[in-house]
Design a protein around this motif. Structure first.
Motif, PDB file in Angstrom:
ATOM      1  N   THR A 144       5.320 -42.058  48.442  1.00 49.87           N
ATOM      2  CA  THR A 144       5.808 -40.834  49.070  1.00 49.87           C
ATOM      3  C   THR A 144       5.211 -39.673  48.285  1.00 49.87           C
ATOM      4  O   THR A 144       4.887 -39.829  47.105  1.00 49.87           O
ATOM      5  N   MET A 145       5.054 -38.536  48.944  1.00 51.82           N
ATOM      6  CA  MET A 145       4.569 -37.387  48.178  1.00 51.82           C
ATOM      7  C   MET A 145       5.149 -36.083  48.719  1.00 51.82           C
ATOM      8  O   MET A 145       5.493 -35.995  49.885  1.00 51.82           O
ATOM      9  N   GLU A 146       5.282 -35.133  47.818  1.00 53.65           N
ATOM     10  CA  GLU A 146       5.721 -33.811  48.244  1.00 53.65           C
ATOM     11  C   GLU A 146       5.012 -32.765  47.393  1.00 53.65           C
ATOM     12  O   GLU A 146       4.573 -33.058  46.276  1.00 53.65           O
ATOM     13  N   PHE A 147       4.923 -31.559  47.936  1.00 53.31           N
ATOM     14  CA  PHE A 147       4.211 -30.493  47.244  1.00 53.31           C
ATOM     15  C   PHE A 147       4.898 -30.140  45.927  1.00 53.31           C
ATOM     16  O   PHE A 147       6.114 -30.021  45.865  1.00 53.31           O
ATOM     17  N   ALA A 148       4.112 -29.995  44.863  1.00 52.27           N
ATOM     18  CA  ALA A 148       4.696 -29.625  43.570  1.00 52.27           C
ATOM     19  C   ALA A 148       4.332 -28.187  43.183  1.00 52.27           C
ATOM     20  O   ALA A 148       5.196 -27.375  42.939  1.00 52.27           O
ATOM     21  N   ARG A 149       3.044 -27.875  43.148  1.00 53.28           N
ATOM     22  CA  ARG A 149       2.634 -26.536  42.703  1.00 53.28           C
ATOM     23  C   ARG A 149       1.131 -26.341  42.980  1.00 53.28           C
ATOM     24  O   ARG A 149       0.449 -27.286  43.354  1.00 53.28           O
ATOM     25  N   TYR A 150       0.659 -25.135  42.778  1.00 54.83           N
ATOM     26  CA  TYR A 150      -0.779 -24.872  42.803  1.00 54.83           C
ATOM     27  C   TYR A 150      -1.309 -24.881  41.376  1.00 54.83           C
ATOM     28  O   TYR A 150      -0.619 -24.439  40.463  1.00 54.83           O
ATOM     29  N   GLN A 151      -2.517 -25.371  41.207  1.00 56.18           N
ATOM     30  CA  GLN A 151      -3.107 -25.473  39.866  1.00 56.18           C
ATOM     31  C   GLN A 151      -4.615 -25.251  39.982  1.00 56.18           C
ATOM     32  O   GLN A 151      -5.213 -25.652  40.981  1.00 56.18           O
ATOM     33  N   PRO A 152      -5.244 -24.619  38.993  1.00 56.12           N
ATOM     34  CA  PRO A 152      -6.688 -24.393  39.112  1.00 56.12           C
ATOM     35  C   PRO A 152      -7.462 -25.712  39.270  1.00 56.12           C
ATOM     36  O   PRO A 152      -7.125 -26.699  38.629  1.00 56.12           O
ATOM     37  N   VAL A 153      -8.476 -25.680  40.110  1.00 56.50           N
ATOM     38  CA  VAL A 153      -9.361 -26.841  40.252  1.00 56.50           C
ATOM     39  C   VAL A 153     -10.137 -26.961  38.932  1.00 56.50           C
ATOM     40  O   VAL A 153     -10.629 -25.949  38.417  1.00 56.50           O
ATOM     41  N   PRO A 154     -10.231 -28.177  38.346  1.00 55.14           N
ATOM     42  CA  PRO A 154     -10.919 -28.313  37.055  1.00 55.14           C
ATOM     43  C   PRO A 154     -12.352 -27.763  37.113  1.00 55.14           C
ATOM     44  O   PRO A 154     -13.038 -27.909  38.130  1.00 55.14           O
ATOM     45  N   LYS A 155     -12.748 -27.171  36.001  1.00 49.87           N
ATOM     46  CA  LYS A 155     -14.080 -26.526  35.945  1.00 49.87           C
ATOM     47  C   LYS A 155     -15.208 -27.501  36.290  1.00 49.87           C
ATOM     48  O   LYS A 155     -16.196 -27.147  36.909  1.00 49.87           O
ATOM     49  N   SER A 156     -15.010 -28.756  35.863  1.00 54.86           N
ATOM     50  CA  SER A 156     -16.080 -29.740  36.054  1.00 54.86           C
ATOM     51  C   SER A 156     -16.396 -29.997  37.527  1.00 54.86           C
ATOM     52  O   SER A 156     -17.492 -30.441  37.849  1.00 54.86           O
ATOM     53  N   ILE A 157     -15.440 -29.744  38.416  1.00 57.50           N
ATOM     54  CA  ILE A 157     -15.732 -30.071  39.821  1.00 57.50           C
ATOM     55  C   ILE A 157     -15.664 -28.863  40.748  1.00 57.50           C
ATOM     56  O   ILE A 157     -15.943 -28.973  41.933  1.00 57.50           O
ATOM     57  N   VAL A 158     -15.304 -27.713  40.182  1.00 53.79           N
ATOM     58  CA  VAL A 158     -15.062 -26.569  41.063  1.00 53.79           C
ATOM     59  C   VAL A 158     -16.321 -26.185  41.856  1.00 53.79           C
ATOM     60  O   VAL A 158     -16.236 -25.845  43.034  1.00 53.79           O
ATOM     61  N   ASP A 159     -17.495 -26.289  41.208  1.00 53.77           N
ATOM     62  CA  ASP A 159     -18.727 -25.912  41.922  1.00 53.77           C
ATOM     63  C   ASP A 159     -18.971 -26.823  43.116  1.00 53.77           C
ATOM     64  O   ASP A 159     -19.362 -26.372  44.192  1.00 53.77           O
ATOM     65  N   ASP A 160     -18.728 -28.124  42.894  1.00 50.23           N
ATOM     66  CA  ASP A 160     -18.921 -29.079  43.988  1.00 50.23           C
ATOM     67  C   ASP A 160     -17.962 -28.786  45.141  1.00 50.23           C
ATOM     68  O   ASP A 160     -18.333 -28.844  46.313  1.00 50.23           O
ATOM     69  N   VAL A 161     -16.717 -28.491  44.788  1.00 48.90           N
ATOM     70  CA  VAL A 161     -15.706 -28.225  45.824  1.00 48.90           C
ATOM     71  C   VAL A 161     -16.110 -26.995  46.633  1.00 48.90           C
ATOM     72  O   VAL A 161     -16.101 -27.007  47.870  1.00 48.90           O
ATOM     73  N   ILE A 162     -16.522 -25.934  45.928  1.00 49.60           N
ATOM     74  CA  ILE A 162     -16.894 -24.704  46.631  1.00 49.60           C
ATOM     75  C   ILE A 162     -18.120 -24.939  47.515  1.00 49.60           C
ATOM     76  O   ILE A 162     -18.168 -24.497  48.660  1.00 49.60           O
ATOM     77  N   ALA A 163     -19.086 -25.699  46.975  1.00 47.28           N
ATOM     78  CA  ALA A 163     -20.293 -25.970  47.758  1.00 47.28           C
ATOM     79  C   ALA A 163     -19.939 -26.723  49.042  1.00 47.28           C
ATOM     80  O   ALA A 163     -20.453 -26.421  50.121  1.00 47.28           O
ATOM     81  N   GLU A 164     -19.032 -27.663  48.899  1.00 46.59           N
ATOM     82  CA  GLU A 164     -18.644 -28.466  50.065  1.00 46.59           C
ATOM     83  C   GLU A 164     -17.925 -27.609  51.105  1.00 46.59           C
ATOM     84  O   GLU A 164     -18.167 -27.725  52.308  1.00 46.59           O
ATOM     85  N   ILE A 165     -17.053 -26.727  50.618  1.00 46.33           N
ATOM     86  CA  ILE A 165     -16.319 -25.860  51.546  1.00 46.33           C
ATOM     87  C   ILE A 165     -17.300 -24.946  52.283  1.00 46.33           C
ATOM     88  O   ILE A 165     -17.200 -24.762  53.496  1.00 46.33           O
ATOM     89  N   LYS A 166     -18.273 -24.407  51.534  1.00 51.13           N
ATOM     90  CA  LYS A 166     -19.247 -23.494  52.159  1.00 51.13           C
ATOM     91  C   LYS A 166     -20.069 -24.234  53.209  1.00 51.13           C
ATOM     92  O   LYS A 166     -20.353 -23.712  54.280  1.00 51.13           O
ATOM     93  N   LYS A 167     -20.435 -25.476  52.867  1.00 46.55           N
ATOM     94  CA  LYS A 167     -21.220 -26.277  53.800  1.00 46.55           C
ATOM     95  C   LYS A 167     -20.425 -26.501  55.089  1.00 46.55           C
ATOM     96  O   LYS A 167     -20.953 -26.382  56.192  1.00 46.55           O
ATOM     97  N   ARG A 168     -19.160 -26.792  54.903  1.00 44.59           N
ATOM     98  CA  ARG A 168     -18.303 -27.062  56.061  1.00 44.59           C
ATOM     99  C   ARG A 168     -18.170 -25.812  56.930  1.00 44.59           C
ATOM    100  O   ARG A 168     -18.224 -25.862  58.144  1.00 44.59           O
ATOM    101  N   ASN A 169     -18.024 -24.674  56.265  1.00 41.39           N
ATOM    102  CA  ASN A 169     -17.876 -23.425  57.015  1.00 41.39           C
ATOM    103  C   ASN A 169     -19.151 -23.072  57.774  1.00 41.39           C
ATOM    104  O   ASN A 169     -19.098 -22.538  58.866  1.00 41.39           O
ATOM    105  N   GLU A 170     -20.300 -23.386  57.144  1.00 42.06           N
ATOM    106  CA  GLU A 170     -21.574 -23.103  57.828  1.00 42.06           C
ATOM    107  C   GLU A 170     -21.698 -23.914  59.102  1.00 42.06           C
ATOM    108  O   GLU A 170     -22.189 -23.444  60.116  1.00 42.06           O
TER     109      GLU A 170
END
Lengths: 235, 694
Positions: free
Chosen positions: B666-692
């Protein structure tokens, strides 16, 4: 700054090195006190001391839930960090979450093989590698000598620190600094034996007395004065 | 005719998915003469169970919406709410529990207490719902009701007391021994409708004696008379035992356990008898409302049919009869033709047709008294609204509503689908507070958000089937956010002079992280360097900028914008000029303020046999999960962890194959937390690709 203060004022600091300055990496310790004096709080401080130095700690809670165990940390952290900068508090909290693992057991099903199996699940997959265990809620007075011997063996095999808490009752209390009689036959298993005793009424302090310490950090009979709210060294 | 409130039962039937809730309800309706043929949930006749009235429910064999139905057993009126078992529909379960007086918790005799049973039980405890347990599927291979009873004690911490023992198990299940009557009960005939009482089989006599003694011991804690009667050693009357068990159950101190197999038509009538005997009548339960005239002071509602009316709309349905609003009456009488007030908005509502629902059939009635669950036609309201008489202003206490955790973009395939989709979304958001929808102005997509993948999946299916709205569905999206990490100054001048009236505005100040809250605007302008009429323009400009951060295009939260300097022009300054200046200032400051991407972190609990603990922990670790702790109870382990939502998609499949289907989460929302630095670039790149791609 906050982190450094928490480390400097932690009562465990005096147990870090022996008289020659060598760090004590292995120990089996016991903290005894009457109910409500602060056994769990001192175990939490022992855990915090390790976590804040980047060491991983498993908090074994017997008979208490994960949420309740977490609440101990939250409450103590609230007290020790009050007035500190928000980002420093966040950084300390993050360090704790990263370096803490809580394992709970029912009263009846705690044993070395079970604990070891669960620790191995963590260690073999490189998920978590504890250098300290704090074990809260085990009835040391009633515990089988064999169980404690097993735990001693586990501590040596893993080369870590293990701290237990034990409750003593008024009628069992030893005179002065003496250990209650119910623990006498188990004292030999532990390297370090500490007793928490409240100061005289009105003083609002707690003493952490060293009954025994085979690691050579502290002379038996010495006592430290603690703030009962935070369990940090008084003053 | 005055209704006897003692003879009303409002009960819920809730449990883990696939423990047979719908089948049991179907049998109850059959035995109470509400339906005349039994259809299986996933039966070969293709009709499906009566309670699963939504087409989709019939197809998937799961219950999604809690259909309310009424039946009558031995002169008692029973309102039954069949509740969904899947965790994604928990709000339905919670809502049902809010309006019920008692509940039957169904467990599978093989599966026992599973994660959803724990959730449901916790909900029942939260709403103080007295409950009885029915251990179903005793005909299945591996059935072990005794083990399940132990689990009720160990895992749910319930004082579970067997009231019956089985006569045979698995394929040999023949009936039950009633430990109160000390009789064997057999269910005979094609559909188990003929009940035959007989002597207890000799081989079960010792076990029955022993279990009866245990039951009497437990029951005697709630009745001095029973205890005396036991100590006297004489015969103990059935009435005395039942009264004691009833008291224990209503006090939430005891949970009587019954057994059987709904599918094989065994034990259902005994369970119905138990509902009458041990679950509360409406007047046994204290209901609280908030008095809106007295600063929301809590008021205990009576069960007086003559008192001012208080009733709660707990469910809306848009079915073949038009819009139906399910209502629970707490006090007073709701009559056809009455005018009542919706206490949320003060609107008057005329009560048109009033009906009692039997799944998808109905019965016209003239009035509904305290404790009744009925449905109204054509009333415009939202789920959770309270209706009262004009002379009072009360609201039933608000319900706990979990926050949505996942969103999907949907696009209608044509104009017709567009209209239908709007109608459907309008209806769904009124029916279900955990289902939300909004328009992404940037992409033109309609975004729906809810409690899980299956939750949204079901609404998309309902759009197609009930509203004929074909939609294209995007991949599930995580609701990322952006925030800043340090103070940064800005000083931006917006100047435009290209013919006609010009535009001029300068905004100076700083932005800094806000510890609590999403956004704060502070005006520290002195000397009128920005004229008063343009201060709000600056606020508007900043607010507009928050909608889309420059890091990855997500909403920006946790920012305080302070303006302390600026300049204006007597002719060229305008509202628009200062809004644009503030937007420019925000953009300038934001770049320097260390923006970070935040992701939702879920509190996840995975439960499974201890032998799989290592694998479960490994799977969480691979998902960037932070294991908080583990709890072992008997041979089951619960692993609790904080895991980013983005890593949880498809986890149920992984977990199933990892644990041979024996673990659940089971899962429920706990909080917002910064995306770790090691993967943040990949996440942003993927989001931008999706938006394009869009």
């Amino acid at each position: 700054m906050l982190k450094q203060n928490l480390i400097t004022n932690n009562p465990l600091r005096v147990f870090k090195t022996d008289t020659k300055g060598n760090e004590i990496l292995q120990r089996m310790g016991l903290v005894v006190s009457r109910p409500g004096v602060g056994k769990t709080a001192i175990l939490v401080q022992i855990a915090l001391y390790n976590m804040l130095q980047g060491k991983q700690v498993v908090h074994v809670s017997i008979g208490q839930s994960i949420d309740k165990t977490k609440a101990w940390y939250d409450d103590i952290l609230k007290d020790v960090t009050s007035g500190a900068k928000a980002e420093e508090v966040e950084s300390v909290k993050y360090e704790i979450i990263r370096n803490r693992m809580i394992i709970t057991f029912n009263n009846s099903n705690f044993s070395r093989p079970k604990l070891e199996e669960r620790l191995n699940d963590l260690i073999k997959q490189d998920i978590f590698r504890p250098s300290c265990l704090v074990i809260d809620g085990l009835d040391i007075a009633a515990a089988d000598h064999q169980l404690l011997d097993d735990m001693r063996a586990l501590q040596k095999e893993m080369g870590i620190n293990i701290w237990f808490s034990a409750v003593s009752h008024r009628d069992e209390a030893g005179k002065g600094d003496n250990l209650p009689a119910v623990f006498k036959d188990k004292a030999d298993i532990f390297d370090t034996l500490l007793m928490l005793q409240p100061a005289d009424a009105g003083e609002g302090k707690i003493f952490l007395k060293t009954v025994k310490d085979d690691t050579g950090c502290v002379e038996p009979g010495k006592a430290m004065c603690l703030d009962p709210t935070t369990m940090l060294v008084w003053g | 005719m005055k209704r006897d409130l003692d003879k009303v039962r409002n009960i819920g039937i809730s449990a883990h998915i696939d423990s047979g809730k719908t089948t049991l309800t179907e049998r109850i309706l059959f035995y109470t003469d509400k339906i005349h043929a039994i259809h299986e949930v996933r039966g070969k006749d293709g009709v499906g169970a009566t309670m699963d009235s939504m087409e989709l429910e019939k197809e998937r064999g799961i219950t999604i919406q809690s259909a309310a139905t009424y039946c009558s057993w031995k002169d008692y009126d029973i309102n039954i709410i069949d509740t969904p078992g899947h965790v994604d529909f928990t709000i339905e379960v919670e809502r049902a529990l809010r309006v019920l007086d008692g509940a039957v918790l169904i467990l599978c005799s093989v599966g026992g207490v599973q994660s959803q049973s724990i959730t449901v039980n916790r909900q029942m405890t939260r709403y103080k719902v007295p409950r009885i347990v029915f251990i179903n599927k005793c005909d299945r291979t591996g059935a072990n009701p005794a083990r399940v009873t132990e689990q009720l004690r160990d895992k749910l911490k319930l004082n579970a007391i067997p009231m019956q023992i089985p006569i045979g198990l698995e394929g040999d299940l023949a009936g039950v021994v009633d430990l109160v009557k000390m009789k064997a009960i057999y269910f005979e005939g094609d559909n188990g409708e003929n009940i035959r009482e007989d002597n207890i089989p000799a081989e079960l006599q010792d076990e029955a004696d022993e279990k009866r003694e245990e039951m009497l011991d437990a029951a005697s804690m709630f009745s001095d008379d029973l205890m005396e009667a036991i100590l006297d050693g004489g015969d103990v009357s059935e009435e005395l035992i039942m009264a004691a068990v009833r008291k224990g159950t209503l006090d939430l101190e005891m949970v009587p356990v019954f057994i059987g197999s709904a599918y094989k038509n065994k034990g259902v009538q005994s369970l119905l008898d138990a509902v009458l005997a041990y679950l509360p009548a409406p007047k046994d339960i204290e209901n609280i409302a908030l008095d809106l005239d007295k600063d929301e002071e809590e008021q205990v509602l009576g069960n007086d049919p003559e008192a001012p009316l208080v009733c709660l709309a707990f469910k809306l349905e848009d079915g073949r009869y038009g819009q139906l609003t399910y209502i629970r009456t707490y006090q007073g009488t709701l009559r056809k033709g009455d005018t009542v007030i919706n206490s949320r908005n003060g609107k008057k509502v005329k009560v048109g047709r009033l009906v009692r629902m039997h799944s998808n059939e109905m019965e016209e009635i003239e009035e509904a008294g305290p404790g009744d669950i009925v449905a109204l036609f054509g009333v415009d309201c939202a789920s959770g609204d309270t209706f009262t008489s004009a002379e009072i202003s009360m609201s039933m206490s608000s319900m706990h509503i979990p926050a949505p955790v996942i969103s999907l973009a949907i696009n209608p395939v044509d104009n017709k689908a567009q209209d239908n989709m709007s109608k459907a979304l309008n209806r769904f958001t009124k029916e279900d507070p955990t289902f939300r929808t909004f328009m992404d102005h940037e992409t033109g997509d309609t975004i729906i958000s809810g409690m899980g993948e299956l939750h949204l999946d079901v609404y998309i299916e309902r759009m197609k089937r009930e509203y004929n709205a074909e939609v294209e569905v995007g991949a599930p999206q995580v609701a990322y956010r952006e925030t800043i990490t340090r103070k940064a100054e800005f000083n931006y001048t917006h100047k435009k002079q290209t013919g006609g009236s010009g535009q001029f505005g300068r905004v100076g100040g700083y932005m800094e992280p806000l510890e609590e809250g999403e956004y704060e605007f502070v005006d520290k302008i002195v000397g009128g360097v920005i004229p008063r009429e343009f201060i709000s323009s600056c606020d508007k400009g900043f607010t507009a900028s928050l909608a889309k951060g420059s890091l990855a295009g997500f909403q920006v939260t946790g920012v305080r914008c302070v303006i302390n300097d600026g300049a204006a022009h007597s002719v060229d300054s305008s509202d628009v000029a200062f809004q644009l200046a503030a937007k420019g200032a925000f953009k300038e400051g934001y770049q320097k303020a260390g923006p970070v991407l935040m992701e939702p972190i879920m509190k996840v609990a995975v439960e499974g046999p201890s032998e799989f603990q290592g694998g479960i922990m490994g799977s969480i670790n691979q998902r960037r999960g932070m294991i908080i702790g583990t709890t072992e109870e008997n041979d089951y382990t619960v692993v609790e962890a904080d895991v980013p939502l983005s890593e949880m998609f498809g986890y149920s499949t992984v977990l199933r194959s990892l644990t041979q289907g024996k673990a659940e989460f089971t899962m429920e929302f706990a909080r917002y937390q910064p995306v770790p630095k090691s993967i943040v670039d990949d996440v942003i790149a993927e989001i931008k690709k999706r938006n394009e791609k869009k």
